[in-house]
Design a protein around this motif. Structure first.
Motif, mmCIF file in Angstrom:
data_model
loop_
_atom_site.group_PDB
_atom_site.id
_atom_site.type_symbol
_atom_site.label_atom_id
_atom_site.label_comp_id
_atom_site.label_asym_id
_atom_site.label_seq_id
_atom_site.Cartn_x
_atom_site.Cartn_y
_atom_site.Cartn_z
ATOM 1 N N PRO A 1 39.609 37.270 48.533
ATOM 2 C CA PRO A 1 40.959 37.372 49.082
ATOM 3 C C PRO A 1 41.910 38.082 48.132
ATOM 4 C CG PRO A 1 40.739 35.278 48.018
ATOM 5 C CD PRO A 1 39.411 35.983 47.827
ATOM 6 N N HIS A 2 43.116 38.330 48.603
ATOM 7 C CA HIS A 2 44.215 38.757 47.733
ATOM 8 C C HIS A 2 44.764 37.493 47.076
ATOM 9 C CE1 HIS A 2 44.447 42.941 49.209
ATOM 10 N NE2 HIS A 2 44.098 42.424 50.379
ATOM 11 N N TYR B 1 39.229 39.918 39.307
ATOM 12 C CA TYR B 1 40.223 39.748 40.368
ATOM 13 C C TYR B 1 39.920 40.683 41.543
ATOM 14 C CZ TYR B 1 42.864 37.622 36.509
ATOM 15 O OH TYR B 1 43.247 36.848 35.450
ATOM 16 N N PRO B 2 39.690 40.156 42.750
ATOM 17 C CA PRO B 2 39.489 41.044 43.899
ATOM 18 C C PRO B 2 40.679 41.973 44.100
ATOM 19 C CG PRO B 2 38.859 38.800 44.455
ATOM 20 C CD PRO B 2 39.535 38.734 43.114
ATOM 21 N N TYR B 3 40.383 43.233 44.357
ATOM 22 C CA TYR B 3 41.400 44.271 44.536
ATOM 23 C C TYR B 3 42.260 44.478 43.278
ATOM 24 C CZ TYR B 3 40.338 42.876 49.360
ATOM 25 O OH TYR B 3 39.691 42.538 50.531
ATOM 26 N N GLY B 4 41.948 43.773 42.209
ATOM 27 C CA GLY B 4 42.763 43.833 41.001
ATOM 28 C C GLY B 4 44.035 43.018 41.095
ATOM 29 N N ASP B 5 44.240 42.297 42.202
ATOM 30 C CA ASP B 5 45.498 41.583 42.420
ATOM 31 C C ASP B 5 45.604 40.364 41.508
ATOM 32 O OD1 ASP B 5 46.041 43.379 44.382
ATOM 33 O OD2 ASP B 5 45.706 42.018 46.062
ATOM 34 N N THR C 1 38.752 40.504 34.485
ATOM 35 C CA THR C 1 38.968 41.947 34.498
ATOM 36 C C THR C 1 39.839 42.356 35.675
ATOM 37 O OG1 THR C 1 36.845 42.188 35.623
ATOM 38 C CG2 THR C 1 36.884 42.573 33.242
ATOM 39 N N THR C 2 40.565 43.452 35.463
ATOM 40 C CA THR C 2 41.531 43.965 36.434
ATOM 41 C C THR C 2 41.088 45.353 36.899
ATOM 42 O OG1 THR C 2 42.903 45.135 34.824
ATOM 43 C CG2 THR C 2 43.311 42.774 35.077
#
Length: 249
Positions: A150-151, A184-188, A206-207
């Protein structure tokens, strides 16, 4: 000292964390072909790392070296999501070169398809529990990428904590090994998400922020370098052997 030399001096002992997704040819019709690196190209990239005197490693090994200030000849190889092609295509190549890697797994998709790829019209098979054990038994590392991708910055505190902790618990039960690394999914991420990762017990996260990780960086907000399947080998070498990623930040 020019900009390039200044960056080289600053990041010479930093850790390059490379981001991969699918190690397979991009399927026809996919709207995101850059997320696919063919096995032939992945082999060439690993060969070039060895030629440059560099070695692919897991996040555990890479982060230890980063803290010690001697990560300059290491590249942490990270693969997001847990695609089946990682164990079928990437693992044999990594083994041939004596490299390590970390696969960040979305636990609710184990043995199924990647839901967000399915939305794009090109579903992709994910590793099963048995294939994840095979990955782990080959000396390759498993990290968490949440339960459902998810975000995270849109979730309430309870849902956020569940995504981070329950995915970690399932993976630890699956392999019997600690799961200390998160992506983090999507980097969020924001301050609340980073704190939730800390509370869940992760050592690093990681981002999608581009750059070379430094010892002074927050270990729960580490930058990475995306390896785009549409780029040639010359750009890969720039990322691997120079501070180019920092100049492009």
């Amino acid at each position: 000292m020019n900009t390039f030399m200044a960056a080289k001096a600053m990041y010479g002992n930093g850790l390059r964390i490379f981001t991969y997704h699918s190690i397979d040819r991009a399927p026809a019709g996919t709207p995101l072909p850059k997320l696919h690196v063919s096995p032939d190209m992945f082999e060439r990239q690993c060969r070039w790392l060895a030629r440059l005197g560099m070695r692919g490693v897991s996040m555990s090994e890479g982060y230890r070296a980063l803290r010690a200030g001697n990560a300059g000849k290491l590249v942490a190889i990270t693969l997001d999501d847990g695609y089946q092609d990682n164990v079928r295509n990437a693992a044999p190549i990594l083994k041939r070169h004596g490299f390590g890697a970390t696969c960040y797994v979305v636990t609710d998709t184990i043995g199924g398809n990647n839901a967000w790829d399915a939305v794009l019209g090109v579903p992709r098979a994910m590793m099963s529990e048995g294939e994840l054990r095979t990955w782990h038994q080959q000396g390759l590392e498993i990290g968490s990428h949440t339960r459902t991708h998810p975000h995270l910055d849109r979730l309430d505190p309870a849902a956020l904590a569940a995504e981070l902790s329950e995915s970690r618990q399932r993976l630890q039960a699956l392999t019997g090994a600690p799961v200390e690394h998160f992506c983090y999914p999507y980097g969020d991420h924001n301050a609340a998400v980073v704190e939730a990762a800390r509370q869940a017990g992760y050592v690093t996260a990681t981002t999608t922020r581009k750059g070379i990780a430094r010892p002074s960086d927050d270990p729960l907000q580490l930058p990475r370098i995306s390896i785009n399947g549409g780029r040639g080998i010359s750009k890969f070498v720039l990322y691997a052997a120079t501070p180019y990623a920092e100049l492009r930040r």
